[in-house]
Scaffold this active site. Structure first.
Site, PDB file in Angstrom:
ATOM      1  CE1 TYR A  74      70.657  -4.822 -54.797  1.00  0.00           C
ATOM      2  CE2 TYR A  74      68.858  -5.761 -56.080  1.00  0.00           C
ATOM      3  CZ  TYR A  74      69.565  -4.663 -55.637  1.00  0.00           C
ATOM      4  OH  TYR A  74      69.175  -3.394 -56.020  1.00  0.00           O
ATOM      5  CB  SER A 134      65.351  -3.078 -55.418  1.00  0.00           C
ATOM      6  OG  SER A 134      65.183  -3.686 -56.682  1.00  0.00           O
TER       7      SER A 134
END
Length: 251
Positions: free
Chosen positions: A152, A139
């Site tokens: 996360y 990400s």
């Protein structure tokens, strides 16, 4: 990376980015195998796309991964592309006084250990090919976090570092190690609102831009990162980290 004539396994391929990649690559004539937790959804997807194969997989269950590996080794020995894409995201508020480790544990088990288990399981098959590609979905938040998603973002930072080491370890083998670092994309990763959020990038647009970069070999250091995300990638180097962090995480 050539985008046709491959045998491709995509974990987390029944939803979101994984599904969009699976469909786009299937359209290009590749043999595509997808995994996911919902057998009925896998069946529905594959019924619409003759030749695509769906295999139920629970990454946290070693027996489930072993079953998928057995099928892939037996039916798809020419596997030359692995996309370790399965991942989850959950908001956490440690200041609330009600935090426990269940969400964090689930994120670590799926986003970190799930990727490691997947790579370890299928890497021996990839190394038998004349040329292979291993991709993992990280990400852009690996480089500059969204504070509401602490575990996360940290899991993706871990994955970025791990892939750097893996790329070095495999440097003498015919396996390219690539890191996909999506921006905020219209998927259900954080809930239904994200899928229709006008601030998020349409998933098909993201996939098409990535495929163009892959086709051109435009992934320096093995990082497949959109041009618009370069500012976050290099914020610390460029001295803009604090300013961008403040924009992403307002008081």
């Amino acid at each position: 990376m050539k985008l046709t004539g491959n045998t491709i396994l995509i974990t987390g391929g029944s939803r979101g980015i994984g599904r969009a990649f699976a469909e786009a690559l299937h359209d290009r004539g590749n043999q595509v195998i997808i995994t996911g937790r919902d057998p009925a959804l896998l069946d529905a997807i594959c019924a619409q796309r003759p030749g695509m194969t769906g295999l139920p997989l629970e990454l946290g269950d070693p027996a489930s991964l072993a079953q998928v590996a057995e099928v892939v080794h037996a039916r798809f020995p020419s596997l030359n592309v692995l996309m370790a894409n399965a991942g989850i995201s959950r908001a956490e508020d440690l200041a609330s006084g009600h935090w426990d480790d269940l969400d964090a544990e689930a994120i670590v088990d799926t986003n970190i250990l799930g990727v490691l288990r997947t790579v370890a399981t299928f890497l021996p098959l990839l190394t038998r090919q004349r040329s292979a590609t291993l991709m993992a979905t990280s990400s852009s938040l690996a480089f500059l976090p969204l504070a509401s998603l602490p575990t996360y973002c940290a899991s993706k930072a871990f994955l970025h570092s791990w892939l750097v080491s893996l790329r070095h370890q495999l440097r003498h083998l015919p396996v390219d190690v690539l890191e996909l670092s999506p921006p905020y994309v219209q998927t259900g990763l954080t809930g239904a609102a994200q899928a229709s959020d006008p601030r998020a990038m349409p998933v098909q647009d993201y996939v098409q831009q990535v495929l163009l970069k892959l086709e051109r070999g435009d992934h320096p250091r093995g990082e497949v990162l959109l041009d618009a995300d370069q500012a976050r990638r290099w914020a610390e180097r460029d001295g803009t980290y604090d300013a961008i962090f403040a924009l992403m995480n307002p008081e």
